[in-house]
Write an enzyme that holds these catalytic residues in place. Structure first.
Site, PDB file in Angstrom:
ATOM      1  NE  ARG A   1      34.449  65.600  65.180  1.00 23.44           N
ATOM      2  CZ  ARG A   1      34.348  65.159  63.939  1.00 23.44           C
ATOM      3  NH1 ARG A   1      35.459  64.919  63.252  1.00 23.44           N
ATOM      4  NH2 ARG A   1      33.183  64.958  63.368  1.00 23.44           N
ATOM      5  CB  THR A   2      31.194  71.554  67.100  1.00 22.28           C
ATOM      6  OG1 THR A   2      31.465  71.011  65.809  1.00 22.28           O
ATOM      7  CG2 THR A   2      30.880  73.033  66.953  1.00 22.28           C
TER       8      THR A   2
ATOM      9  CE  LYS B   1      10.316  69.788  83.170  1.00 27.19           C
ATOM     10  NZ  LYS B   1      10.689  70.586  84.370  1.00 27.19           N
TER      11      LYS B   1
ATOM     12  NE  ARG C   1      26.592  71.729  65.515  1.00 28.67           N
ATOM     13  CZ  ARG C   1      27.593  70.936  65.131  1.00 28.67           C
ATOM     14  NH1 ARG C   1      27.612  69.665  65.480  1.00 28.67           N
ATOM     15  NH2 ARG C   1      28.575  71.388  64.390  1.00 28.67           N
TER      16      ARG C   1
ATOM     17  CG  HIS D   1      29.630  74.354  60.939  1.00 25.87           C
ATOM     18  ND1 HIS D   1      30.156  75.182  61.899  1.00 25.87           N
ATOM     19  CD2 HIS D   1      29.775  73.092  61.418  1.00 25.87           C
ATOM     20  CE1 HIS D   1      30.592  74.457  62.922  1.00 25.87           C
ATOM     21  NE2 HIS D   1      30.366  73.184  62.653  1.00 25.87           N
TER      22      HIS D   1
END
Length: 247
Positions: A53-54, A81, A103, A133
């Protein structure tokens, strides 16, 4: 320039953001759902955690503002890596990113990126660890304001896993900045170790709080961030703190 947390945004800035958002409501009703606000800009969704959703919300928003959007998928990137956040940021800077929506599972990652000399673009915190948030908090403020006309004086209960919730921390800062009265409702094990300095009330009895509030904000259990058993069972937690009909 950056949006890292609600503690960095005062009430006037919050109201200005909400007023600006209201001005875009009619855009989603048009046949062509686009405005040229970010034409020629590049927005990168840099997500180190799984999200549906975000990430999609940010992608749709940027595209409706006519920005070019790049979605960074950690599972298929050079992280495997050993590439660091700095390495990735320097690559995005070289490619001309104007804004990075980050995020990250580590608290403070957005602040680290914004305060570094790795990039010149803006950083938007889309959730960092247990920390904040802020864009979710702005959305919640917008929703409450739509319903009631204002947030000042409203009584809001935040129920659930406060301890591990970045959304709760951002909402507490946003709601109280706008003049709301906030009560946290949770078992003691799901509250932060210390609430000193938090402008909130605390209760362990949802039945006593519900009749006194205008808004009940329910949090999900943040089981992916728990490292120990903090409740006996989900069923018992739900029976005591779930928003269910009680007889």
């Amino acid at each position: 320039r950056h949006l890292l947390g609600m503690s960095d945004v005062d009430s006037l800035d919050i109201e200005r953001i909400l007023d600006t958002a209201a001005g875009f409501e009619d855009v989603v009703e048009r046949d062509v759902k686009k405005v040229p606000t970010l034409r020629g800009r590049t927005v990168v969704n840099l997500f180190y955690e799984n999200s549906t959703r975000t990430r999609i919300s940010f992608e749709i928003a940027a595209k409706r503002l006519s920005a070019d959007v790049i979605n960074f998928d950690a599972s298929t990137s050079s992280l495997s890596k050993g590439e660091s956040l700095k390495d990735t940021a320097l690559t995005l800077e070289a490619l001309g990113a104007d804004a990075i929506v980050l995020r990250h599972p580590m608290s403070g990652a957005a602040q680290r990126l914004a305060s570094s000399d790795w990039i010149r673009g803006s950083v938007i915190n889309a959730g960092d660890g247990w920390h904040e948030h802020p864009t979710q908090a702005l959305l919640d403020c917008y929703t409450i304001r739509q319903r009631f006309g204002e947030i000042t004086g409203k009584r809001i209960a935040i129920v659930g896993d406060i301890r591990h919730s970045r959304v709760a921390r951002s909402n507490i800062a946003a709601f109280t900045a706008l003049g709301a009265d906030v009560t946290l409702v949770a078992p003691p094990t799901l509250l932060p170790p210390s609430l000193e300095g938090w402008p909130v009330k605390v209760s362990t009895d949802i039945d006593a709080v519900l009749p006194t509030v205008d808004v009940c904000y329910m949090l999900r259990m943040q089981r992916e961030r728990m490292t120990e058993a903090l409740i006996p069972t989900i069923r018992e937690y739900s029976s005591r703190y779930g928003l269910i009909e009680r007889r």
